[in-house]
Scaffold this active site. Structure first.
Site, mmCIF file in Angstrom:
data_model
loop_
_atom_site.group_PDB
_atom_site.id
_atom_site.type_symbol
_atom_site.label_atom_id
_atom_site.label_comp_id
_atom_site.label_asym_id
_atom_site.label_seq_id
_atom_site.Cartn_x
_atom_site.Cartn_y
_atom_site.Cartn_z
ATOM 1 N N SER A 109 27.252 24.503 26.467
ATOM 2 C CA SER A 109 26.697 23.535 26.062
ATOM 3 C C SER A 109 24.508 23.175 26.225
ATOM 4 O O SER A 109 24.522 23.870 26.068
ATOM 5 C CB SER A 109 27.687 22.008 25.948
ATOM 6 O OG SER A 109 26.907 21.244 24.546
ATOM 7 N N ASP A 167 35.184 26.273 18.558
ATOM 8 C CA ASP A 167 34.905 25.255 19.497
ATOM 9 C C ASP A 167 34.491 24.173 18.116
ATOM 10 O O ASP A 167 33.789 24.350 17.123
ATOM 11 C CB ASP A 167 33.327 25.474 20.025
ATOM 12 C CG ASP A 167 32.780 24.466 20.836
ATOM 13 O OD1 ASP A 167 32.578 23.109 20.530
ATOM 14 O OD2 ASP A 167 32.504 25.052 21.066
ATOM 15 N N HIS A 194 35.511 23.717 23.158
ATOM 16 C CA HIS A 194 34.442 23.955 23.911
ATOM 17 C C HIS A 194 35.163 24.072 25.248
ATOM 18 O O HIS A 194 34.484 22.716 26.148
ATOM 19 C CB HIS A 194 34.159 22.051 23.510
ATOM 20 C CG HIS A 194 32.399 22.689 23.683
ATOM 21 N ND1 HIS A 194 31.315 23.293 22.886
ATOM 22 C CD2 HIS A 194 31.768 21.532 24.775
ATOM 23 C CE1 HIS A 194 29.867 22.839 23.392
ATOM 24 N NE2 HIS A 194 31.153 21.498 24.309
#
Length: 233
Positions: A109, A167, A194
Site C-alpha cells: 500500500s 481491492d 487489500h
C-alpha cells in the site's frame, strides 16, 4: 556445494500500520518464502493518532510514510503540500545501511508507493538505495505534484506488481497505472482485496520472480517501459 543464502527484502508497511503489524499479516507469505527470502520490516518515522481499532496500550502506534494533509493521508489526493516524505526516504536509506545488505524491497500500500519512489531514485543512480528489485503490493503513484518527478522517466529496476482485482482501498487501476511507469514490469493479479496474497498460485509467482536474483542467476533484460508481463491467478 555451498548453501545459497536467502534473499533479504526490506519490508515497508502500509499507512496506519507498523513493522509489527506487517509481520503479523505476512505470516503466510514468510512461510511460503522460507529458505528463499526473508523479510525485515521497519517502522515508518511518522506516528499517527491512535484510532478505535488500534492497540489500546499504545506500545505499537500506527504510522505513516508521508501525509497528503495535516496528519492525514488519501492515496487519490493531489496534495498541494505533502509532508514527511524526505524523512521516510532517509529512514529507508538508514535501514539499508545499518541492517543490510539487502537484495530488494517489499512494500504494501503506502509502503509500496514509497518503495516505487526508492526504485526511481535507485534507477537514477542514488547510492543511498542499493537494491536490485522490488515487490509492490497494492501500490500506487502519488498524486502530489511535488512527487511527479519520480515518474517522469521509466523506472529501470525489475519489479513485481501484485494487484487485487477487488481491492476497495487501492483500486486495481491505480496499481496498474504505476506498473506502467516501470521498465518491463511483471504484474500478478489475484481475485482478492487489500492484502498480501500468499496462496499456492501466488507463492509460485513470487518464487519465479525472486529466482532471477538468487546468487548465480543471470539477470533478465528489460527493454521498454510499460511492457508488462501479466499473470492472473
Amino acid at each position: 556445494m555451498a548453501e545459497v543464502r536467502p534473499l533479504r527484502l526490506l519490508a515497508l508497511h502500509g499507512y496506519r500500520q507498523s513493522a509489527r503489524r506487517l509481520r503479523q499479516r505476512t505470516g503466510a507469505l514468510r512461510k511460503a518464502l522460507r529458505g528463499r527470502a526473508e523479510l525485515v520490516a521497519i517502522d515508518a518515522p511518522h506516528r499517527l493518532p491512535a484510532g478505535a481499532e488500534d492497540d489500546p496500550d499504545g506500545d505499537d502506534p500506527p504510522r505513516g510514510w508521508w501525509f497528503s494533509g495535516p496528519g492525514t493521508f488519501e492515496a487519490g489526493e493531489a496534495a498541494a503540500a505533502p509532508a514527511g516524505l524526505e524523512e521516510s526516504l532517509s529512514a529507508v536509506a538508514a535501514a539499508l545501511a545499518e541492517h543490510g545488505p539487502f537484495d530488494g524491497l517489499l512494500g504494501f500500500s503506502q509502503g509500496a508507493a514509497l518503495a516505487a519512489m526508492v526504485c526511481a531514485l535507485r534507477a537514477r543512480g542514488d547510492p543511498r538505495f542499493p537494491v536490485a528489485f522490488a515487490v509492490l503490493v497494492a501500490a500506487f503513484a502519488s498524486r502530489a505534484p511535488a512527487h511527479g518527478h519520480f515518474y517522469r522517466e521509466p523506472i529501470a529496476l525489475p519489479s513485481l506488481h501484485v494487484v487485487g482485482d477487488t481491492d476497495a482501498v487501492i483500486a486495481a487501476p491505480l496499481s496498474r497505472e504505476l506498473a506502467q511507469c516501470f521498465v518491463e514490469p511483471v504484474v500478478l493479479s489475484h481475485p482478492g482485496g487489500h492484502f498480501i496474497p500468499a496462496a499456492a498460485a501466488q507463492k509460485k509467482a513470487y518464487l519465479e520472480f525472486l529466482e532471477r536474483f538468487c546468487p548465480g542467476q543471470g539477470q533478465v533484460e528489460h527493454p521498454e517501459a510499460g511492457e508488462a508481463q501479466e499473470r492472473a491467478l
